[in-house]
Write a protein that holds these residues in place. Sequence first.
Motif, PDB file in Angstrom:
ATOM      1  N   LYS A  20       0.835  -1.203   0.000  1.00  0.00           N
ATOM      2  CA  LYS A  20       0.000   0.000   0.000  1.00  0.00           C
ATOM      3  C   LYS A  20       0.866   1.248   0.000  1.00  0.00           C
ATOM      4  N   THR A 301      -6.571   8.282  -5.215  1.00  0.00           N
ATOM      5  CA  THR A 301      -5.746   7.543  -4.258  1.00  0.00           C
ATOM      6  C   THR A 301      -6.557   7.357  -2.975  1.00  0.00           C
ATOM      7  N   GLU A 333      -4.782  -2.276  -6.749  1.00  0.00           N
ATOM      8  CA  GLU A 333      -3.443  -2.062  -7.295  1.00  0.00           C
ATOM      9  C   GLU A 333      -3.395  -0.749  -8.073  1.00  0.00           C
ATOM     10  N   THR A 336      -3.114   2.061  -5.729  1.00  0.00           N
ATOM     11  CA  THR A 336      -1.785   2.071  -5.140  1.00  0.00           C
ATOM     12  C   THR A 336      -0.758   2.637  -6.113  1.00  0.00           C
ATOM     13  N   ILE A 358       5.295  -3.065  -5.652  1.00  0.00           N
ATOM     14  CA  ILE A 358       3.834  -3.039  -5.798  1.00  0.00           C
ATOM     15  C   ILE A 358       3.354  -4.094  -6.788  1.00  0.00           C
TER      16      ILE A 358
END
Length: 366
Positions: A20, A301, A333, A336, A358
């Motif tokens: 995250k 976000t 995702e 992120t 990530i």
Amino acid sequence: MSSESSRSRIPEAVLARAPKVLLHDHLDGGLRPATVAELAEQTGYEALPTADPVELGRWFRDAADSGSLVSYLETFAHTCGVMQTEEALVRVAAEAVEDLAADGVVYAEVRYAPELFVERGLSLDAVVEAIQAGFAEGERRVAAAGGRIRVGTLLCAMRQHARALEIAGLAVRYRDAGVVGFDIAGPEDGFPPTRNLDAFEFLRTNNAHFTIHAGEAFGLASIWEAIQHCGAERLGHGVRIVDDIKTDSDGTVHLGRLAAYVRDRRIPLEICPTSNVQTGAARSIGEHPIGLLARLRFRVTVNTDNRLMSGCSMTSEFAALSEAFGFGLADLEWFTINAMKSAFLDFDRRLDIINTVIKPGYAALR
């Protein structure tokens, strides 16, 4: 959103392991209740409503559930009240890093207003240096335990005060020591960002990064001023941009000129769902504008804002959004990567975290 959106809710154990990125988290809004109680005893702070950590944690959440940003902000009198010594600041900062890492956060930008921690004689520089030492200690502890996290600092000026230029200078002075940017915080209504134009001009001429709290408790005018007059790179919250989006009865969506500009320019929205419900910016998680904004592919976000007051974590925010909107791992995702792309970190390191942390992290969860 993704084809995963129609699948069943993601187990929280899976969400906890997901890497995250957190761009909007207030240091003085994320203390452990036990730490608040212990620091109050150590520093002689006597105004806490209770010294019991469990009851105290509950009190913070209940007090924040007011539907008013002004009332929500009043809870910070207690956390700031116990953060007036170098030792307290180091401890709170180190624990914040540990708590974020335990929640799967691999990169975080944690913000605070140095001017709030000088009541017992600390200088602004001493405040920054203590907190940076705490962040470094937290990163060291996480690494020693086999974890990984990087933390950058945002220095806030309180918009109702007159120290924005001074704090902007502080941010530039410490930008090679972990301070990655600047922000203005506090009550929006009555304190427009244009009150601080000298600070933003100073930051721009010094090639410094900044975000602005805008579009939370106040509407489109706040967002417009933050972007067009002040030059904000990101919008702290920004959820009221939906006021410039109209949906017809047949589902056709029309973006006003400001909403279209924000989307076209890929201006990041630092959205904090639970906090937005608490302050009245959204009626519920299920009715939160993030569903529409994500569907329209704004640069969305997901953030915590104040983990103590909201009783939340990045994992719990992801879980609530996944349940409310059917977001799958591909959607999380995307949030992120949006955040990592928008971080006030140099390009090479942003790209490295996306490609080596990530993307492999989410691939391993599928």
